[in-house]
Enzyme design. Structure first.
Site, PDB file in Angstrom:
ATOM      1  N   LYS A  32      -2.709  -0.382  -6.725  1.00  0.00           N
ATOM      2  CA  LYS A  32      -1.544  -0.864  -5.972  1.00  0.00           C
ATOM      3  C   LYS A  32      -0.223  -0.338  -6.523  1.00  0.00           C
ATOM      4  O   LYS A  32       0.630   0.131  -5.772  1.00  0.00           O
ATOM      5  CB  LYS A  32      -1.540  -2.398  -5.943  1.00  0.00           C
ATOM      6  N   ASP A 247       0.855  -1.678   0.328  1.00  0.00           N
ATOM      7  CA  ASP A 247       1.494  -0.882  -0.727  1.00  0.00           C
ATOM      8  C   ASP A 247       2.546   0.057  -0.133  1.00  0.00           C
ATOM      9  O   ASP A 247       3.613   0.263  -0.725  1.00  0.00           O
ATOM     10  CB  ASP A 247       0.446  -0.062  -1.493  1.00  0.00           C
ATOM     11  N   SER A 279       1.215   4.630   8.043  1.00  0.00           N
ATOM     12  CA  SER A 279       0.093   4.763   7.096  1.00  0.00           C
ATOM     13  C   SER A 279      -1.234   4.281   7.685  1.00  0.00           C
ATOM     14  O   SER A 279      -2.276   4.828   7.360  1.00  0.00           O
ATOM     15  CB  SER A 279       0.396   4.029   5.794  1.00  0.00           C
TER      16      SER A 279
HETATM   17  O1  RIB Z   1      -3.888  -2.020  -2.113  1.00  0.00           O
HETATM   18  C1  RIB Z   1      -4.888  -1.056  -1.992  1.00  0.00           C
HETATM   19  C2  RIB Z   1      -5.349  -0.618  -3.335  1.00  0.00           C
HETATM   20  O2  RIB Z   1      -5.966  -1.691  -3.988  1.00  0.00           O
HETATM   21  C3  RIB Z   1      -6.340   0.493  -3.320  1.00  0.00           C
HETATM   22  O3  RIB Z   1      -5.745   1.743  -3.465  1.00  0.00           O
HETATM   23  C4  RIB Z   1      -7.276   0.177  -4.462  1.00  0.00           C
HETATM   24  O4  RIB Z   1      -7.238   1.131  -5.463  1.00  0.00           O
HETATM   25  C5  RIB Z   1      -6.884  -1.208  -4.925  1.00  0.00           C
HETATM   26  O5  RIB Z   1      -6.279  -1.183  -6.142  1.00  0.00           O
HETATM   27 NA    NA Z   2      -4.220   4.350   5.791  1.00  0.00          NA
END
Ligand code: RIB
Ligand code: NA
Length: 300
Positions: A32, A247, A279
């Protein structure tokens, strides 16, 4: 957190004890914190990542990935004591996901590392923290930032039931999704009204503002200066893979906080919704995050 990410695309998520056929498998960069940092950097923010990976093949690759995205790696350390963190993600046909993470080296990020990164933390415009590292380390970093008037964005993910009450007080913007909000408050979240209720509940714990993200419905913004919760809707798109959309949203939000400090939080959230909407239309996490050149100029 930064980690190796295995992505499996399948018609649906398997049940306990079940084996199902998937149709695509690939490995990418995730975690994240890393995702949020990369999204902010792709929008044009000057970023640095404070993290720990293993002294292994994946760790080397991860550091290179940050460099490729223009993220400073001065505080991205490698350790021989643990392997680079890893995540397994299953994405179903409607773009929903289930994730298992093994934090590995992430858990070794400690106060010494934060001390080493102090100059960057206390002079930043924004600090983002999550819970894929030791929660004590996140809280320490948030406090360092707060004491130095650096704006803090805290993403309590993955959520823990017994989150220390100081996390709320150390968060200028507390940003979570429905399931995280449910776990933290014990209240169900299945509508905008529910999200408004939990938003206010979280706000009362001492945050400056709270954003509860609601996937295709956008997000609810609650602010201590203007207590009425506000729904910030998003556009309708066809989701292929929603992994990392939160994210992308948080990385974009951090960019706006840093670059447009006087912009209303609701407007920042509206724009961040639109970045995250880009995204979800592509497979993967970082592979689907837009660069500034891919976004409409109205977003800047
Ligand atoms: O929020 C998504 C992320 O959560 C992914 O990329 C994975 O790696 C986890 O950490
Ligand atoms: Na995506």
């Amino acid at each position: 957190m930064r980690c190796l990410t295995e992505i499996h695309q399948a018609p649906r998520l398997p049940k306990a004890g079940e084996t199902i056929h998937g149709y695509k498998f690939f490995i990418g960069f995730g975690g994240k914190g890393a995702n949020q940092c990369v999204q902010a950097a792709r929008m044009g923010a000057k970023t640095a990542m404070v993290c720990k990976v293993g002294k292994d093949f994946f760790g080397d690759n991860y550091i290179q990935n940050f460099k490729n995205n223009g993220v400073s790696t001065a505080f991205a350390k490698q350790t021989e004591k643990a392997a680079t963190g890893a995540a397994s993600i299953i994405v179903n046909e409607t773009g929903e996901n289930a994730i298992v993470i093994v934090a590995g080296a992430n858990m070794l990020l400690g106060q010494e590392d934060l001390q080493h990164a102090q100059s960057a933390i206390i002079t930043a415009k924004v600090l983002i923290c999550q819970l894929e590292i030791n929660p004590d380390a996140s809280l320490h970093a948030l406090r360092m930032a707060k004491e130095n008037h650096v704006k803090t964005i805290f993403n309590p993910a993955p959520a823990i039931v017994d989150l220390h009450s100081d996390f709320y007080k150390a968060s200028d913007i507390f940003c979570c999704n429905e399931s995280e909000a449910e776990l933290l408050t014990g209240l169900p979240v299945s509508s905008v009204e529910d999200a408004s209720r939990v938003g206010l509940d979280l706000l009362q714990k001492g945050c400056g503002s709270v954003i509860v993200s609601l996937g295709p419905q956008g997000c609810v913004v609650c602010q201590s200066i203007n207590v009425a919760p506000k729904l910030v809707p998003t556009i309708t798109v066809t989701a292929v893979d929603t992994t990392g959309a939160g994210d992308s949203f948080i990385g974009a939000l951090a960019f706006y906080v840093a670059h447009y400090p006087t912009m209303q939080l609701e407007e920042m959230a509206r724009r961040a919704n639109l970045v995250a909407a880009v995204s979800v239309q592509k497979v993967g996490t970082q592979t689907s995050f837009p660069f500034r050149k891919d976004l409409q100029s109205e977003l800047f």
